[in-house]
Every structure is written in structure tokens, then in C-alpha cells.
Design an enzyme around this catalytic site. Structure first.
Site, PDB file in Angstrom:
ATOM      1  N   HIS A 177      -6.702  -6.960   2.097  1.00 59.44           N
ATOM      2  CA  HIS A 177      -7.431  -6.883   3.373  1.00 59.44           C
ATOM      3  C   HIS A 177      -7.552  -5.454   3.901  1.00 59.44           C
ATOM      4  CE1 HIS A 177      -3.509  -6.906   5.635  1.00 59.44           C
ATOM      5  NE2 HIS A 177      -4.229  -6.184   6.454  1.00 59.44           N
TER       6      HIS A 177
ATOM      7  N   ASP B 153      -3.780 -12.117  -0.723  1.00 61.19           N
ATOM      8  CA  ASP B 153      -3.965 -10.790  -0.118  1.00 61.19           C
ATOM      9  C   ASP B 153      -3.205  -9.743  -0.932  1.00 61.19           C
ATOM     10  OD1 ASP B 153      -4.666  -8.805   1.614  1.00 61.19           O
ATOM     11  OD2 ASP B 153      -3.324  -9.431   3.234  1.00 61.19           O
TER      12      ASP B 153
ATOM     13  N   GLY C  17      -0.709  -1.375  10.707  1.00 64.75           N
ATOM     14  CA  GLY C  17      -0.515  -0.118   9.989  1.00 64.75           C
ATOM     15  C   GLY C  17       0.523  -0.253   8.873  1.00 64.75           C
TER      16      GLY C  17
ATOM     17  N   SER D 112       0.542  -2.919   6.930  1.00 63.06           N
ATOM     18  CA  SER D 112      -0.109  -3.750   5.914  1.00 63.06           C
ATOM     19  C   SER D 112      -0.125  -3.087   4.551  1.00 63.06           C
ATOM     20  CB  SER D 112      -1.562  -3.997   6.304  1.00 63.06           C
ATOM     21  OG  SER D 112      -1.607  -4.939   7.319  1.00 63.06           O
TER      22      SER D 112
END
Ligand code: 4AZ
Length: 248
Positions: A40, A92, A191, A193
Site C-alpha cells: 500500500h 499487503d 509512516g 508502514s
């Protein structure tokens, strides 16, 4: 990262800082030429311009460079999981093939090293303590990222526990796992991720999770959600050509 503490890069030497002009996401070095991150992070999917991406290893601070410890890379290839679903963040996970100006991958130093992938069919028991790390926000109301690397511990929740009404009921797939702290004081945040959730076993660090999503950060009954790396051994081996049993 909400809660936890600031740490030198040597505490999480596999963490990667991915930039697309500005700071974009975290990642983890799984082999000298490969960084594992979240799909993502790349809004335009495979249309993302590789030329704008830069990966830094050995970086303790996003805003200031540390030439003695840092290594900088361009991205040769971005591989987003073919079943990544932007609507619910299922699958993801993404891989970046990195190379420096000499066409080489990362060099092992005190501030840069790979993390192990968990062996096939390993499952973490519910309740174990893992560590998460990143350069993201220190709380959901922050205007900016922490910039300095932080680390925190969280405990793995059972999926039943994470699916209760107050948590995420219909939002979780089997490719996700939840982690939080018992008093809801530590969590990953915006941030972080793409960054690591690691578990230490027999003196080695294993990458079990990739920071994926959550409602807010460190909010009660809203655990952090992580991509289950153990579901992607074959995918990673296939895309990178690395052996499924990474020996670190
Ligand atoms: C984000 O927006 C994000 N608390 C990442 C992780 C979590 C929440 C939000 C988990 O990138």
C-alpha cells in the site's frame, strides 16, 4: 511508533527508509539486494516511477544524513503482490530490488545487516512479545513523523481476539495478524508502514510481520495489523530466487 524509545540504527540494522522525493515508508532488508515492504506504500501500484524511489539503510535519522553509516540505493524492480487488494489491504506485501551506484546490494556493517525470514510453517504463539520499529508518527495527532528511529514492543493477539466487535470483525483476513500492548500504550503509526515486526528466537531476529494498517494509533481495542510474512515464503522465494530457508 507510539511509545517505546529512540534507538540507534544498530538495534534494527535491517530497517530500510524508503523515499519517493520525501519519506514514504519503512522496509526490511531480507537479502543484500532485497527489501520487503508493504504494497500500500505504492499508491500507483506498478505504475510507481522507480526513478523517484530511493532506499536508505543504516539511517538513524530521516532528516540528517550520516555518511559513515548510511548506504543509499536506487530501485531496480518493484514487485507488488499480484493479489494485493487496496480495498482491504489483503496481501499487503511488496519487494524492492535495490542496487547502489556500482550495481551492488547492501554491504554488511555494524549498522546494516539482513533479518531472517521465518522458516516454513512456523507460527508464533499468541501473547509473545515482538518488536516493531520505524520513523513514523509518535502519536496519531502529530503533524509530522518522528524522523528519528524508534522501537517498541507489542504482543501478538489471537485472531479471535482481534475480530471481536470493538476491534476489526470483518476487516481481517487470514493473511493479517494483530499486535498491541496490553495497556494500549505502544503501537505502530502513520509512516511506520512497510517496516518490521520481529521476533527473537535462538539469538536471531526473524521478520514475522510487515506494518500494514490500524484504526488510529495506540487506540484502545484497535490493535496494529501486520502482514503475516509466513504466508509468503513461496512468493518471496519465487520473486527473489532466494532459498525459502534463509540462513541469515
Ligand atoms: C498508517 O497510516 C498506519 N496502528 C500504520 C499503522 C497503523 C496505523 C496507521 C497501526 O500508515
Amino acid at each position: 511508533i507510539v511509545g517505546g524509545s529512540f534507538v540507534p540504527i544498530e538495534s534494527q540494522p535491517w530497517i530500510a527508509a524508503i523515499f519517493q522525493t520525501s519519506f514514504l515508508c519503512g522496509g526490511s532488508l531480507i537479502a543484500p539486494g532485497w527489501v520487503l515492504t508493504a504494497a500500500h506504500c505504492f499508491l500507483d501500484g506498478n505504475q510507481t516511477s522507480l526513478r523517484r524511489l530511493k532506499v536508505y539503510l543504516g539511517k538513524s535519522d530521516i532528516k540528517n544524513s550520516d555518511r559513515d553509516r548510511e548506504q543509499t540505493f536506487s530501485v531496480e524492480k518493484l514487485i507488488i503482490h499480484q493479489k494485493y487488494s487496496p480495498s482491504n489491504y489483503d496481501n499487503d506485501i511488496a519487494l524492492l530490488k535495490i542496487s547502489n551506484t556500482n550495481g551492488q546490494g547492501a554491504l554488511k556493517t555494524a549498522s546494516v545487516r539482513t533479518v531472517c525470514l521465518p522458516p516454513l510453517n512456523t507460527y508464533l504463539p499468541v501473547g509473545v512479545t515482538c518488536s516493531i520499529a520505524g520513523y513514523g508518527k509518535e502519536n496519531s495527532s502529530s503533524w509530522s513523523y518522528s524522523n528519528r528511529l524508534k522501537q517498541a514492543t507489542v504482543r501478538l493477539l489471537s485472531s479471535t481476539n482481534c475480530k471481536v466487535e470493538e476491534s476489526y470483525k470483518a476487516l481481517l483476513t487470514d493473511n493479517m495478524m494483530c499486535a498491541a500492548s496490553p495497556d494500549w500504550s505502544t503501537d505502530s503509526c502513520k509512516g511506520d508502514s512497510g517496516g518490521p515486526l520481529v521476533y527473537q528466537a535462538s539469538g536471531r531476529m526473524f521478520l514475522f510481520g510487515v506494518v500494514s494498517w490500524g484504526e488510529g494509533c495506540a487506540s484502545e481495542n484497535k490493535p496494529g495489523v501486520y502482514t503475516k510474512v509466513t504466508h509468503y515464503n513461496d512468493w518471496i522465494a519465487d520473486k527473489t530466487g532466494l532459498s525459502e530457508y534463509t540462513k541469515g
